[in-house]
Design a protein around this motif. Structure first.
Motif, mmCIF file in Angstrom:
data_model
loop_
_atom_site.group_PDB
_atom_site.id
_atom_site.type_symbol
_atom_site.label_atom_id
_atom_site.label_comp_id
_atom_site.label_asym_id
_atom_site.label_seq_id
_atom_site.Cartn_x
_atom_site.Cartn_y
_atom_site.Cartn_z
ATOM 1 N N GLY A 178 31.439 -15.249 -19.644
ATOM 2 C CA GLY A 178 32.843 -14.437 -19.815
ATOM 3 C C GLY A 178 34.133 -15.514 -19.141
ATOM 4 O O GLY A 178 33.839 -16.560 -18.872
ATOM 5 N N ASP A 236 29.820 -15.603 -12.130
ATOM 6 C CA ASP A 236 28.631 -14.967 -12.651
ATOM 7 C C ASP A 236 27.507 -14.769 -11.605
ATOM 8 O O ASP A 236 26.937 -13.838 -11.605
ATOM 9 C CB ASP A 236 28.108 -15.556 -14.090
ATOM 10 C CG ASP A 236 28.077 -14.817 -15.015
ATOM 11 O OD1 ASP A 236 28.142 -13.612 -14.997
ATOM 12 O OD2 ASP A 236 27.969 -15.233 -16.251
ATOM 13 N N ASP A 290 29.759 -5.704 -23.553
ATOM 14 C CA ASP A 290 30.081 -5.926 -22.152
ATOM 15 C C ASP A 290 29.814 -4.574 -21.343
ATOM 16 O O ASP A 290 30.581 -3.997 -20.870
ATOM 17 C CB ASP A 290 31.554 -6.275 -22.247
ATOM 18 C CG ASP A 290 32.452 -5.368 -22.902
ATOM 19 O OD1 ASP A 290 31.974 -4.581 -23.622
ATOM 20 O OD2 ASP A 290 33.686 -5.385 -22.548
ATOM 21 N N TRP A 325 24.340 -10.570 -16.653
ATOM 22 C CA TRP A 325 25.293 -11.716 -16.751
ATOM 23 C C TRP A 325 24.716 -12.449 -18.119
ATOM 24 O O TRP A 325 24.077 -12.162 -18.824
ATOM 25 C CB TRP A 325 24.818 -12.722 -15.567
ATOM 26 C CG TRP A 325 23.363 -13.403 -15.511
ATOM 27 C CD1 TRP A 325 22.705 -14.290 -16.105
ATOM 28 C CD2 TRP A 325 22.364 -12.741 -14.719
ATOM 29 N NE1 TRP A 325 21.430 -14.444 -15.716
ATOM 30 C CE2 TRP A 325 21.034 -13.593 -15.173
ATOM 31 C CE3 TRP A 325 22.248 -11.516 -13.633
ATOM 32 C CZ2 TRP A 325 19.890 -13.198 -14.398
ATOM 33 C CZ3 TRP A 325 20.819 -11.340 -13.184
ATOM 34 C CH2 TRP A 325 19.882 -12.083 -13.371
ATOM 35 N N GLY A 326 25.662 -13.420 -18.376
ATOM 36 C CA GLY A 326 25.804 -14.058 -19.863
ATOM 37 C C GLY A 326 24.675 -14.871 -20.105
ATOM 38 O O GLY A 326 23.874 -14.769 -21.015
ATOM 39 N N ALA A 333 26.909 -9.143 -19.787
ATOM 40 C CA ALA A 333 25.716 -9.792 -20.657
ATOM 41 C C ALA A 333 26.996 -10.421 -21.794
ATOM 42 O O ALA A 333 26.163 -11.460 -22.672
ATOM 43 C CB ALA A 333 24.760 -8.862 -21.361
ATOM 44 N N GLN A 334 27.974 -9.929 -21.815
ATOM 45 C CA GLN A 334 28.879 -10.421 -22.998
ATOM 46 C C GLN A 334 29.080 -11.874 -22.891
ATOM 47 O O GLN A 334 29.770 -12.480 -21.934
ATOM 48 C CB GLN A 334 30.027 -9.698 -23.360
ATOM 49 C CG GLN A 334 31.010 -10.040 -24.300
ATOM 50 C CD GLN A 334 32.154 -9.523 -24.406
ATOM 51 O OE1 GLN A 334 32.971 -9.296 -23.548
ATOM 52 N NE2 GLN A 334 32.726 -8.907 -25.375
ATOM 53 N N GLY A 335 28.816 -12.630 -24.094
ATOM 54 C CA GLY A 335 29.250 -14.213 -23.980
ATOM 55 C C GLY A 335 30.803 -14.234 -24.683
ATOM 56 O O GLY A 335 30.892 -13.915 -25.817
#
Length: 369
Positions: free
Chosen positions: A160, A248, A274, A259-260, A145-147
């Protein structure tokens, strides 16, 4: 500056660190090979640097489950989805790669995805592992989920760097190994520049107004974003951006991982960890598909022909992805792995924390108290 460490010495040290961080002996040995691959082939940001900065700390504090038990969620003759149990991505993706190789021998093509995992190191390791079995490998990972980067033309960090690698065997020489991120550069290289106190090349980072930025501090302060492969839309940035979306899709919704780009990010804009990272490995067996030795011979001819072209610049060379890294690996095996001082400076206190004797070569680096 760099320090040269014999490969067996660095391997033994990495295994010790990972064992003392909580991994079982077999998992520590597996993970150490992925770590070593990166350092031996020159991908310094993804080797012992990541072990010191990501793997060991997160294993020790529980963010990565050292006792993870990989579980099969679903399986067919040509594919599977595995749950990594919050374990180390290096371990779960080796298992996924080996399963895909075994299935591809039977069906020609196999896909194995992993959910609920963590950082998996150098994507090239897994694709290259397939070539050692005589097969074509493709491996990719998202960042959960980290952008890290905003959509092309946008402002919110949603996607990512989403690396992917592809490799093909070519007997008689270095295999083709493409290892890349969907962004112009991996963020680890930006961090390395920051640690070394140097500017990054123009084109790596851009300010919201499109101005090129060379200070790595600007990225970590949120004042500049990493660019997509290709740069802005006018020079082909949609290609890198599109690749990131593809990764993704295959590592998020397909694998069942996070997912981001989720709607809540547009509302609260909170930075997210993350975790629950997804990986996907695809393996193609030329033999099972009827190509047999023809593929390997053709691949060798294709790659050698490219490398035999007349250089545009006198004294220059023409090569292909995988060949320079193979030369670097041969050099590392012969002369030792070149580790930058800033990496050694992280490994020494880690060794002290884990009550491990650091390699004697590390003593050449001055480590801040």
């Amino acid at each position: 500056m760099t320090v040269k460490i014999p490969v067996p010495t660095l391997r033994a040290f990495a295994q010790q660190v990972l064992r003392r961080s909580g991994l079982a002996d077999a998992d520590a040995a597996t993970a150490a090979e992925v770590v070593l691959y990166a350092d031996v082939h020159g991908f310094t940001t993804h080797g012992t640097n990541a072990m010191a900065g990501i793997y060991a700390p997160r294993l020790l504090d529980g963010r990565i489950n050292a006792a993870a038990r990989l579980r099969t969620v679903s399986e067919t003759v040509s594919g599977a989805v595995l749950d990594g149990d919050r374990g180390l991505g290096l371990v779960s993706t080796v298992a996924a790669t080996d399963l895909a190789i075994a299935k591809a021998r039977e069906t020609g093509v196999a896909v194995v995805a992993v959910r609920n995992s963590s950082h998996f190191g150098s994507a090239g390791y897994y694709a290259h592992r397939a070539t050692e079995a005589g097969m074509i490998g493709i491996a990719m990972t998202n960042c959960g989920a980290q952008g890290v980067a905003p959509p092309l033309g946008g402002t919110t960090r949603m996607l990512g760097t989403n690396p992917l690698a592809a490799a093909a065997p070519a007997p008689g020489g270095a295999p083709f190994v493409l290892d890349m991120s969907a962004t112009t550069v991996a963020t680890g290289k930006i961090r390395a520049a920051q640690r070394e106190g140097r500017a990054v090349p123009r084109g790596w980072l851009t300010a919201p107004d499109g101005t090129s930025v060379t200070s790595p501090d600007a990225f970590f302060a949120g004042d500049a974003d990493v660019t997509w492969l290709g740069g802005p839309a006018a020079t082909g940035g949609a290609k890198g951006y599109g690749l990131a979306i593809l990764v993704d899709l295959l590592c998020g919704p397909l694998a069942g991982a996070s997912w981001g780009p989720t709607p809540d990010l547009l509302v609260d804009g909170e930075e997210r960890p993350d975790t629950d990272i997804g990986h996907t490995v695809l393996v193609i067996d030329p033999v099972a598909l009827g190509a047999g030795a023809r593929f390997g011979a053709g691949a060798r001819e294709l790659l050698d022909t490219l490398a035999a072209d007349r250089p545009a610049v006198p004294g220059g060379t023409v090569t292909y992805p995988g060949a320079p890294e193979a030369l670097r690996a041969a050099e590392s095996l012969r002369d030792g792995v070149a580790l930058p001082d800033h990496v050694v400076a992280q490994l020494v206190p880690l060794a002290d924390r884990l009550a491990i004797e650091a390699p004697a070569e590390f003593a050449a680096v001055a480590v801040p108290a």
